[in-house]
Design an enzyme around this catalytic site. Structure first.
Site, PDB file in Angstrom:
ATOM      1  N   SER A 191       7.924 101.143  50.967  1.00 41.09           N
ATOM      2  CA  SER A 191       7.742 100.876  52.394  1.00 41.09           C
ATOM      3  C   SER A 191       6.372 100.318  52.739  1.00 41.09           C
ATOM      4  O   SER A 191       6.211  99.637  53.751  1.00 41.09           O
ATOM      5  CB  SER A 191       7.982 102.163  53.189  1.00 41.09           C
ATOM      6  OG  SER A 191       7.174 103.223  52.701  1.00 41.09           O
ATOM      7  N   HIS A 195       2.475 105.516  57.962  1.00 40.12           N
ATOM      8  CA  HIS A 195       2.568 104.163  57.404  1.00 40.12           C
ATOM      9  C   HIS A 195       1.592 103.245  58.143  1.00 40.12           C
ATOM     10  O   HIS A 195       1.228 103.505  59.287  1.00 40.12           O
ATOM     11  CB  HIS A 195       3.991 103.617  57.534  1.00 40.12           C
ATOM     12  CG  HIS A 195       4.943 104.169  56.524  1.00 40.12           C
ATOM     13  ND1 HIS A 195       5.580 105.376  56.697  1.00 40.12           N
ATOM     14  CD2 HIS A 195       5.357 103.691  55.324  1.00 40.12           C
ATOM     15  CE1 HIS A 195       6.351 105.618  55.654  1.00 40.12           C
ATOM     16  NE2 HIS A 195       6.231 104.616  54.797  1.00 40.12           N
TER      17      HIS A 195
END
Length: 265
Positions: free
Chosen positions: A40, A247
């Site tokens: 990711s 993230h």
């Protein structure tokens, strides 16, 4: 006077030759295909603008591979990085675009193998003691099991793309210690998470060096932009889109990951 003209001629000749060589090098670089693999952090989760064709892999037009390809126009660009990918997923599902014409490969991988998501969930929802115990379990995995899994990925990449320059991108530290956060995890938990990230990066970098690849360390790029810094390039817990938690934001991709990859590509 004659000596001056000769010197001027040689200077002009060498300058022109340098331009020609530089142009040839740039043209050669642009002529090679680029394949972006990984998890990711490479697909761009957290940066938005996900392409419809990528589905649950959540590949973003704001992820560093897409930004680099847009700026450098490689002869081909294949983007197979996928949210949630582990080392085995890369081998089984991401390597098809690699070939003898592949000149550049990027990849970030290893965080999911080490249980990144479960570590952060445990630390957010449970006690400090449980959090620290889960981190220690992850550290043990990184030390004992992850290196062999990374070797398998790197060997597979080299076998399918023997001429490629391979850049393996690492992970940032998540927290600025003694920072601006007044709630959430304890300072002990934040420090332990940062330390585990350092161990993960060190482990990856060692395997990368042993395979003759290039390691792109993003920790310095993210310094001053960690969670609790006041100018974070990382999401903290995102309750409206939990998968984006921890993230990089779009700014983290363009300001952190992209320059590190560009300098090593």
């Amino acid at each position: 006077m004659r000596r001056f003209r000769l010197t001027a001629f040689m200077t002009s000749f060498l300058f022109a030759a340098g331009l020609a060589l530089t142009g040839a090098t740039n043209a050669q670089a642009a002529a090679t295909g680029y394949v972006a693999l990984g998890d990711s952090y490479s697909s761009g989760v957290g940066s938005g603008s996900y392409t419809s064709e990528s589905g649950d892999c959540k590949r973003s037009t704001k992820a560093y591979p897409a930004l680099w390809a847009a700026a450098h126009s490689p002869s081909s660009f294949k983007f197979t990085a996928c949210s949630g990918a582990r080392t085995g997923d890369v081998i089984s599902g991401q390597l098809a675009p690699l070939g003898t014409g592949t000149g550049l490969v990027s990849i970030s991988i290893g965080g999911n193998d080490a249980g990144f998501a479960d570590v952060m969930t445990t630390c957010v929802l449970q006690s400090e003691a449980t959090c620290l115990n889960r981190i220690n379990t992850a550290r043990a995995y990184v030390t004992s099991t992850l290196p062999a899994n990374l070797d398998k990925v790197y060997d597979a990449i080299r076998a399918k793309a023997p001429a490629a320059h391979v850049v393996v991108i690492g992970y940032p530290r998540f927290y600025k210690l003694s920072g601006s956060c007044i709630a959430g995890l304890s300072e002990n938990e934040r420090s332990a998470i940062n330390s585990a990230s350092d161990l993960l990066n060190t482990t990856i970098a060692k395997r990368v060096a042993d395979h003759g690849f290039t390691f792109g360390d993003v920790r310095s790029a993210f310094t001053g932009h960690e969670i609790c810094s006041g100018d974070s390039w990382l999401h903290s817990v995102n309750w409206t889109n939990i998968g984006e938690s921890y993230h990089p934001t779009a700014a983290g991709q363009s300001g952190g990951y992209l320059p590190v990859f560009t300098s090593n590509a």
